[in-house]
Design a protein around this motif. Structure first.
Motif, PDB file in Angstrom:
ATOM      1  N   VAL A  41       4.307  13.262  -0.405  1.00  0.00           N
ATOM      2  CA  VAL A  41       3.225  12.974  -1.345  1.00  0.00           C
ATOM      3  C   VAL A  41       3.644  13.299  -2.779  1.00  0.00           C
ATOM      4  O   VAL A  41       3.382  12.529  -3.713  1.00  0.00           O
ATOM      5  CB  VAL A  41       1.950  13.767  -0.972  1.00  0.00           C
ATOM      6  N   ASN A  71       6.628   4.633  -3.226  1.00  0.00           N
ATOM      7  CA  ASN A  71       5.949   3.342  -3.077  1.00  0.00           C
ATOM      8  C   ASN A  71       4.771   3.383  -2.114  1.00  0.00           C
ATOM      9  O   ASN A  71       4.202   2.346  -1.795  1.00  0.00           O
ATOM     10  CB  ASN A  71       6.941   2.261  -2.647  1.00  0.00           C
ATOM     11  N   SER A  72       4.445   4.572  -1.648  1.00  0.00           N
ATOM     12  CA  SER A  72       3.339   4.725  -0.708  1.00  0.00           C
ATOM     13  C   SER A  72       2.199   5.494  -1.359  1.00  0.00           C
ATOM     14  O   SER A  72       2.429   6.386  -2.177  1.00  0.00           O
ATOM     15  CB  SER A  72       3.807   5.468   0.547  1.00  0.00           C
ATOM     16  N   GLU A  73       1.007   5.139  -0.970  1.00  0.00           N
ATOM     17  CA  GLU A  73      -0.180   5.900  -1.362  1.00  0.00           C
ATOM     18  C   GLU A  73      -0.546   6.746  -0.150  1.00  0.00           C
ATOM     19  O   GLU A  73      -1.041   6.230   0.856  1.00  0.00           O
ATOM     20  CB  GLU A  73      -1.327   4.962  -1.726  1.00  0.00           C
ATOM     21  N   TRP A  74      -0.252   8.016  -0.220  1.00  0.00           N
ATOM     22  CA  TRP A  74      -0.430   8.919   0.926  1.00  0.00           C
ATOM     23  C   TRP A  74      -1.901   9.281   1.057  1.00  0.00           C
ATOM     24  O   TRP A  74      -2.535   9.705   0.099  1.00  0.00           O
ATOM     25  CB  TRP A  74       0.463  10.139   0.750  1.00  0.00           C
ATOM     26  N   GLN A  75      -2.445   9.124   2.269  1.00  0.00           N
ATOM     27  CA  GLN A  75      -3.885   9.243   2.477  1.00  0.00           C
ATOM     28  C   GLN A  75      -4.303  10.377   3.399  1.00  0.00           C
ATOM     29  O   GLN A  75      -5.487  10.598   3.588  1.00  0.00           O
ATOM     30  CB  GLN A  75      -4.432   7.915   2.996  1.00  0.00           C
ATOM     31  N   TYR A 100      -0.995   6.305   5.292  1.00  0.00           N
ATOM     32  CA  TYR A 100      -0.550   5.883   3.967  1.00  0.00           C
ATOM     33  C   TYR A 100      -0.822   4.396   3.787  1.00  0.00           C
ATOM     34  O   TYR A 100      -1.167   3.692   4.743  1.00  0.00           O
ATOM     35  CB  TYR A 100       0.933   6.206   3.747  1.00  0.00           C
ATOM     36  N   ASP A 104      -1.734  -2.069  -0.683  1.00  0.00           N
ATOM     37  CA  ASP A 104      -3.092  -2.222  -0.146  1.00  0.00           C
ATOM     38  C   ASP A 104      -3.156  -2.433   1.366  1.00  0.00           C
ATOM     39  O   ASP A 104      -4.227  -2.704   1.906  1.00  0.00           O
ATOM     40  CB  ASP A 104      -3.847  -3.361  -0.852  1.00  0.00           C
ATOM     41  N   GLU A 106      -3.088  -0.598   4.798  1.00  0.00           N
ATOM     42  CA  GLU A 106      -3.179   0.746   5.350  1.00  0.00           C
ATOM     43  C   GLU A 106      -2.327   0.839   6.610  1.00  0.00           C
ATOM     44  O   GLU A 106      -2.418  -0.011   7.495  1.00  0.00           O
ATOM     45  CB  GLU A 106      -4.628   1.105   5.633  1.00  0.00           C
TER      46      GLU A 106
END
Length: 160
Positions: A41, A71-75, A100, A104, A106
């Motif tokens: 993250v 390059n990832s949106e960690w969720q 992640y 857009d 998931e």
């Protein structure tokens, strides 16, 4: 103050940040797992590399890790199962899911990860990705049904 990305409920400065900065070492395999997730993250690539088993560290590609991290949106992180890996153990196994998104979409990375302790320090040793069950969007196409591609042929003679 900010919550730690590892979802421990603790503040980052009192949870994974001291590991990332080299001020302390994780005491358990689970703390190591959580700190590695937080390192993805926070793009702490050197920490991810250093917390990998020294015997197999040469197999690690830091550029690939950096690309995935940045390059990832960690969720979020879910710990599904913990086997051993306590302070008095030398091995541990953690099953986890890292949530992640990339562009857009998931995604989930589910893995069973093995950890080892050498000279008092926990390391990621190896992992096996858990295959995700794919949900079919439409009805199952039988071998003798018309091919869904619209060719007019039976499925078994066309796209099977």
């Amino acid at each position: 103050m900010s919550n730690c990305p590892c979802d421990s409920g603790k503040d980052y400065s009192k949870c994974c940040e001291p590991f990332h900065k080299g001020d302390s070492l994780p005491a358990t395999a689970e703390e190591t797992m959580r700190s590695r997730y937080s390192a993805f993250v926070k793009s702490e690539i050197d920490y991810i590399y250093e917390s990998h088993n020294p015997d197999t560290r040469g197999e690690v590609n830091k550029e690939e890790i950096k690309t995935w991290s940045e390059n990832s949106e960690w969720q979020g992180l879910e710990i599904l199962d913990v086997q051993k890996g306590k302070e008095t153990d030398d091995i541990g196994r953690i099953e986890f899911v890292a949530h992640y998104a990339v562009e857009d979409e998931e995604l989930d990375h589910q893995e069973v990860a093995d950890f080892i302790k050498k000279d008092g320090r926990w390391y990621f040793h190896d992992g096996v990705i858990v295959k995700q069950q794919i949900q079919r969007e439409g009805p199952k196409v039988g071998r003798n049904d018309p091919c869904p591609c619209g060719s007019g042929k039976k499925h078994k003679k066309c796209c099977l």
